[in-house]
Design a protein around this motif. Structure first.
Motif, mmCIF file in Angstrom:
data_model
loop_
_atom_site.group_PDB
_atom_site.id
_atom_site.type_symbol
_atom_site.label_atom_id
_atom_site.label_comp_id
_atom_site.label_asym_id
_atom_site.label_seq_id
_atom_site.Cartn_x
_atom_site.Cartn_y
_atom_site.Cartn_z
ATOM 1 N N GLU A 5 0.826 -1.203 0.000
ATOM 2 C CA GLU A 5 0.000 0.000 0.000
ATOM 3 C C GLU A 5 0.865 1.259 0.000
ATOM 4 O OE1 GLU A 5 -3.350 2.167 2.774
ATOM 5 O OE2 GLU A 5 -3.196 -0.015 2.826
ATOM 6 N N GLU A 6 1.948 1.237 0.768
ATOM 7 C CA GLU A 6 2.861 2.392 0.793
ATOM 8 C C GLU A 6 3.517 2.587 -0.576
ATOM 9 O OE1 GLU A 6 4.379 2.432 5.432
ATOM 10 O OE2 GLU A 6 5.354 1.063 4.018
ATOM 11 N N LYS A 7 3.865 1.488 -1.222
ATOM 12 C CA LYS A 7 4.479 1.573 -2.555
ATOM 13 C C LYS A 7 3.483 2.165 -3.551
ATOM 14 C CE LYS A 7 7.384 -2.453 -1.694
ATOM 15 N NZ LYS A 7 7.628 -3.868 -2.046
ATOM 16 N N MET A 8 2.226 1.708 -3.479
ATOM 17 C CA MET A 8 1.205 2.205 -4.384
ATOM 18 C C MET A 8 0.972 3.703 -4.167
ATOM 19 S SD MET A 8 -2.712 0.868 -4.950
ATOM 20 C CE MET A 8 -3.251 1.432 -3.352
ATOM 21 N N LEU A 9 0.932 4.117 -2.906
ATOM 22 C CA LEU A 9 0.745 5.540 -2.604
ATOM 23 C C LEU A 9 1.923 6.372 -3.092
ATOM 24 C CD1 LEU A 9 -0.801 5.291 0.988
ATOM 25 C CD2 LEU A 9 -1.959 5.975 -1.126
ATOM 26 N N ALA A 10 3.139 5.809 -2.986
ATOM 27 C CA ALA A 10 4.332 6.519 -3.456
ATOM 28 C C ALA A 10 4.277 6.704 -4.972
ATOM 29 C CB ALA A 10 5.592 5.763 -3.057
ATOM 30 N N VAL A 11 3.836 5.690 -5.677
ATOM 31 C CA VAL A 11 3.735 5.784 -7.141
ATOM 32 C C VAL A 11 2.692 6.833 -7.522
ATOM 33 C CG1 VAL A 11 3.046 4.534 -9.237
ATOM 34 C CG2 VAL A 11 4.551 3.432 -7.563
ATOM 35 N N GLU A 12 1.543 6.821 -6.849
ATOM 36 C CA GLU A 12 0.503 7.814 -7.137
ATOM 37 C C GLU A 12 0.997 9.232 -6.836
ATOM 38 O OE1 GLU A 12 -2.271 7.182 -8.785
ATOM 39 O OE2 GLU A 12 -1.672 5.083 -8.830
ATOM 40 N N ALA A 13 1.738 9.377 -5.736
ATOM 41 C CA ALA A 13 2.282 10.696 -5.383
ATOM 42 C C ALA A 13 3.283 11.164 -6.432
ATOM 43 C CB ALA A 13 2.938 10.636 -4.003
ATOM 44 N N TRP A 14 4.092 10.240 -6.951
ATOM 45 C CA TRP A 14 5.063 10.593 -8.004
ATOM 46 C C TRP A 14 4.338 11.071 -9.263
ATOM 47 C CZ3 TRP A 14 5.458 7.334 -12.463
ATOM 48 C CH2 TRP A 14 6.328 7.830 -13.429
ATOM 49 N N ARG A 15 3.257 10.368 -9.627
ATOM 50 C CA ARG A 15 2.530 10.724 -10.849
ATOM 51 C C ARG A 15 1.974 12.153 -10.785
ATOM 52 N NH1 ARG A 15 0.185 4.913 -11.492
ATOM 53 N NH2 ARG A 15 1.629 4.124 -13.047
ATOM 54 N N THR A 16 1.567 12.575 -9.609
ATOM 55 C CA THR A 16 1.002 13.927 -9.472
ATOM 56 C C THR A 16 2.060 14.975 -9.134
ATOM 57 O OG1 THR A 16 0.465 13.523 -7.151
ATOM 58 C CG2 THR A 16 -1.254 13.048 -8.776
ATOM 59 N N SER A 17 3.285 14.532 -8.846
ATOM 60 C CA SER A 17 4.332 15.475 -8.409
ATOM 61 C C SER A 17 4.915 16.297 -9.546
ATOM 62 C CB SER A 17 5.463 14.711 -7.711
ATOM 63 O OG SER A 17 6.227 13.974 -8.658
ATOM 64 N N GLY A 18 4.911 15.765 -10.758
ATOM 65 C CA GLY A 18 5.539 16.473 -11.873
ATOM 66 C C GLY A 18 7.041 16.249 -11.942
ATOM 67 N N LEU A 19 7.588 15.448 -11.028
ATOM 68 C CA LEU A 19 9.026 15.169 -11.014
ATOM 69 C C LEU A 19 9.340 13.966 -11.889
ATOM 70 C CD1 LEU A 19 9.676 15.435 -7.158
ATOM 71 C CD2 LEU A 19 10.183 17.173 -8.885
ATOM 72 N N SER A 20 10.597 13.886 -12.334
ATOM 73 C CA SER A 20 11.025 12.683 -13.042
ATOM 74 C C SER A 20 11.197 11.579 -12.007
ATOM 75 C CB SER A 20 12.351 12.932 -13.758
ATOM 76 O OG SER A 20 13.403 13.086 -12.805
ATOM 77 N N GLN A 21 11.299 10.339 -12.486
ATOM 78 C CA GLN A 21 11.506 9.234 -11.544
ATOM 79 C C GLN A 21 12.813 9.423 -10.774
ATOM 80 O OE1 GLN A 21 11.157 5.168 -12.786
ATOM 81 N NE2 GLN A 21 9.117 5.465 -13.664
ATOM 82 N N ASN A 22 13.868 9.867 -11.450
ATOM 83 C CA ASN A 22 15.159 10.078 -10.772
ATOM 84 C C ASN A 22 15.035 11.104 -9.651
ATOM 85 O OD1 ASN A 22 16.719 8.220 -12.201
ATOM 86 N ND2 ASN A 22 17.146 9.676 -13.844
ATOM 87 N N GLU A 23 14.383 12.233 -9.956
ATOM 88 C CA GLU A 23 14.224 13.284 -8.942
ATOM 89 C C GLU A 23 13.373 12.797 -7.767
ATOM 90 O OE1 GLU A 23 14.291 17.207 -11.867
ATOM 91 O OE2 GLU A 23 12.410 16.124 -11.518
ATOM 92 N N TYR A 24 12.290 12.110 -8.069
ATOM 93 C CA TYR A 24 11.401 11.643 -7.012
ATOM 94 C C TYR A 24 12.083 10.595 -6.137
ATOM 95 C CZ TYR A 24 7.160 10.224 -4.622
ATOM 96 O OH TYR A 24 6.217 9.956 -3.659
ATOM 97 N N CYS A 25 12.879 9.717 -6.772
ATOM 98 C CA CYS A 25 13.577 8.673 -6.011
ATOM 99 C C CYS A 25 14.582 9.272 -5.031
ATOM 100 C CB CYS A 25 14.275 7.694 -6.965
ATOM 101 S SG CYS A 25 13.098 6.655 -7.856
ATOM 102 N N LYS A 26 15.220 10.365 -5.434
ATOM 103 C CA LYS A 26 16.169 11.028 -4.531
ATOM 104 C C LYS A 26 15.452 11.573 -3.297
ATOM 105 C CE LYS A 26 19.486 12.295 -8.083
ATOM 106 N NZ LYS A 26 20.012 13.379 -8.938
ATOM 107 N N THR A 27 14.271 12.159 -3.496
ATOM 108 C CA THR A 27 13.534 12.705 -2.352
ATOM 109 C C THR A 27 12.963 11.591 -1.472
ATOM 110 O OG1 THR A 27 11.428 12.823 -3.548
ATOM 111 C CG2 THR A 27 12.845 14.756 -3.653
ATOM 112 N N LEU A 28 12.692 10.443 -2.097
ATOM 113 C CA LEU A 28 12.104 9.316 -1.371
ATOM 114 C C LEU A 28 13.169 8.445 -0.712
ATOM 115 C CD1 LEU A 28 9.226 8.208 -0.935
ATOM 116 C CD2 LEU A 28 9.567 6.767 -2.929
ATOM 117 N N GLY A 29 14.414 8.521 -1.252
ATOM 118 C CA GLY A 29 15.501 7.697 -0.723
ATOM 119 C C GLY A 29 15.425 6.253 -1.186
ATOM 120 N N VAL A 30 14.981 6.060 -2.441
ATOM 121 C CA VAL A 30 14.822 4.724 -3.005
ATOM 122 C C VAL A 30 15.597 4.661 -4.319
ATOM 123 C CG1 VAL A 30 13.111 3.101 -3.948
ATOM 124 C CG2 VAL A 30 12.525 4.502 -1.993
#
Length: 92
Positions: A5-30
């Protein structure tokens, strides 16, 4: 370790963030490859099924059946009763 569920929420948050996957992963620490797996699994869960159930309502057919014997006798019947038609054909 994160729950599905946390992974799914993280993916949904990334989709609405406007960030690239690389940028979002840095903020998430993944790691990006790990996150890409989450995105792939999420996409499969949200996929539209390949088959859609279609129901066709029954249609009442009112037809006339005519049996013509070789000797010229003609029998006419209305409806679509195949048993009756079979019986009439076997009479000859």
């Amino acid at each position: 370790m994160r729950t599905s569920e946390e992974k799914m929420l993280a993916v949904e948050a990334w989709r609405t963030s406007g960030l690239s996957q690389n940028e979002y992963c840095k903020t998430l620490g993944v790691k990006r490859t790990t996150f890409a797996n989450w995105v792939s699994r999420n996409r499969r869960k949200q996929a539209v099924p390949n088959f859609v159930r279609v129901t066709i309502p029954p249609v009442a057919i009112s037809t006339a059946v005519e049996v013509i014997y070789p000797n010229g006798v003609i029998i006419k019947a209305s409806g679509n009763d195949l048993k009756m038609l079979s019986h009439l054909i076997k009479l000859y």
